[in-house]
Design a protein around this motif. Sequence first.
Motif, short mmCIF file in Angstrom:
data_model
loop_
_atom_site.label_atom_id
_atom_site.label_comp_id
_atom_site.label_asym_id
_atom_site.label_seq_id
_atom_site.Cartn_x
_atom_site.Cartn_y
_atom_site.Cartn_z
N GLY A 134 6.24 -5.96 0.93
CA GLY A 134 7.70 -6.05 0.97
C GLY A 134 8.38 -4.91 0.26
O GLY A 134 9.39 -4.37 0.74
N THR A 135 7.83 -4.50 -0.87
CA THR A 135 8.42 -3.40 -1.64
C THR A 135 8.33 -2.09 -0.88
O THR A 135 9.28 -1.29 -0.88
N MET A 136 7.20 -1.84 -0.21
CA MET A 136 7.06 -0.62 0.59
C MET A 136 8.07 -0.59 1.74
O MET A 136 8.66 0.46 2.02
N LEU A 137 8.27 -1.73 2.38
CA LEU A 137 9.21 -1.80 3.50
C LEU A 137 10.64 -1.56 3.02
O LEU A 137 11.39 -0.80 3.64
N ILE A 138 11.01 -2.17 1.89
CA ILE A 138 12.35 -1.95 1.33
C ILE A 138 12.52 -0.50 0.90
O ILE A 138 13.56 0.12 1.12
N GLY A 139 11.47 0.05 0.29
CA GLY A 139 11.53 1.44 -0.17
C GLY A 139 11.69 2.42 0.97
O GLY A 139 12.41 3.41 0.85
N LYS A 140 11.04 2.15 2.11
CA LYS A 140 11.13 3.05 3.25
C LYS A 140 12.50 2.99 3.92
O LYS A 140 13.14 4.02 4.17
N LEU A 141 12.96 1.77 4.23
CA LEU A 141 14.23 1.62 4.95
C LEU A 141 15.43 1.70 4.03
O LEU A 141 16.55 1.92 4.48
N GLY A 142 15.21 1.51 2.73
CA GLY A 142 16.30 1.60 1.76
C GLY A 142 16.85 0.24 1.41
O GLY A 142 17.10 -0.58 2.33
N PRO A 143 17.06 -0.06 0.15
CA PRO A 143 17.60 -1.36 -0.25
C PRO A 143 18.98 -1.63 0.32
O PRO A 143 19.33 -2.78 0.60
N PHE A 162 7.81 1.29 -4.15
CA PHE A 162 9.23 1.42 -3.83
C PHE A 162 9.56 2.85 -3.40
O PHE A 162 10.34 3.07 -2.46
N GLY A 163 8.99 3.83 -4.07
CA GLY A 163 9.26 5.23 -3.75
C GLY A 163 8.45 5.72 -2.56
O GLY A 163 8.55 6.90 -2.20
N THR A 164 7.66 4.83 -1.94
CA THR A 164 6.75 5.17 -0.83
C THR A 164 5.92 6.41 -1.18
O THR A 164 5.79 7.33 -0.37
#
Length: 437
Positions: free
Chosen positions: A403-412, A380-382
């Motif tokens: 999915g968690t990496m993508l959310i962490g990068k672009l922001g929830p 999540f914190g990339t």
Amino acid sequence: MKGPSWSPPQILIVTFVVLILVGAGLLMLPIATTNGISFIDALFTSTSAMTVTGLIVLDTATAFTMFGQVVIMLLIQLGGLGIMTFAVLIYIAVGKKIGLKHRLIIKQALNQSAIGGVVKLAKRLLIFSLIVESIAVVFLSIRWVPEYGWFQGIYASVFHSISAFNNAGFSIWSDSLSGYVIDPAVNIVITLLFIIGGIGFTVVFDMWRTKEFNRLALQTKLMIVGTLVLNTISFLVILLLEFNNPATIADFSTLGKIQASYFQAVTPRTAGFNTLDIGQMEESTLFYMITLMFIGGGSASTAGGIKLTTAMAILLATISFFKNRQHTSIYHRSLSSHIILKALALTIAGMCVVIFTTFVLNLTEDAPFLMILFESVSAFGTVGLSMGLTGDLSLVGKVIIIGTMLIGKLGPLTFAFAFAKQSPDLVKHPEEDILTG
């Protein structure tokens, strides 16, 4: 008949996903790997590079050829500086004007509060990044060319400069930077790179323009003070917790312990490099590092996490509440209620992502809870730090981490704004209190 109108968050997400798929396709080419690669591993690696995370399911040093490593390096640069930054350069090069919608997308990508000046910021960001990376290449080459020769020394310098500045944590060596745990030149250059990259470009430019601390923007003041305080506390905490750990720094000299503790104190804020074996650290140290990974770096930077200013806004609001104050103030400025609500929303959303990821991984992976929690927050914190779970993830586990990496990068919040139906608050209802606490 007009097609569906996509919002800037939706365009940003789709663009990222498309580029990740292109990267995965390139990594699946025979010339990219030494022994072939599955689609899910190529997708995982491409996502990790584009989101500048650094988690790896295959050893970058041995599983990928130089072509594959260059693809990873380009994905890191593209993901770290932001696809919209490069898009601005292309538009300018071909002589096209950048319209309002494109400016809104750039604003979303660079996490800015207004569209004014975003194109100028994107151009400065690209130039500044290339200059900093080039300077770092020179210094690292001075260290590594004598050791590895001209070609390999310069290549290693370029790869690690790009990886460090973009807070990616990828390395072309199997043990990351563990071989340089007490090397002052490598420690100083690499940590300066990811601190500069992670503090926020608007902060860097503000510091460049304004020489007096009192005249700096509030964002800049908070990031400078917050970074110095948090890094100092983290250094002391890790030094004390690991001082007598024979598996990490116990056998080092005093100077060696200081260097190793300093590096591991600043790297969890999304850098991802390690000079010590993460899996051998004390549980108390690992839990403290989880907190640092969740906080992350600065807004409009290559770092991930909820961001340091988000955490500081919540902390300041909490202190104001305890003091029975109506406003949250710092440095003779008040934070608006909108900022406090956004900070709370971002933090709660981040916690929900981490909780969901940890819950699913506990069902799919045969690993201790702390290892799973560490992996979840790192994704999540990339950040890219791992206790050794990444390479053993199941298929479901890899998909969840992707999915968690993508959310962490672009922001929830980007995903929330992309998929949630926006409903303007046009009616104010009567207030009524509820019991809390």
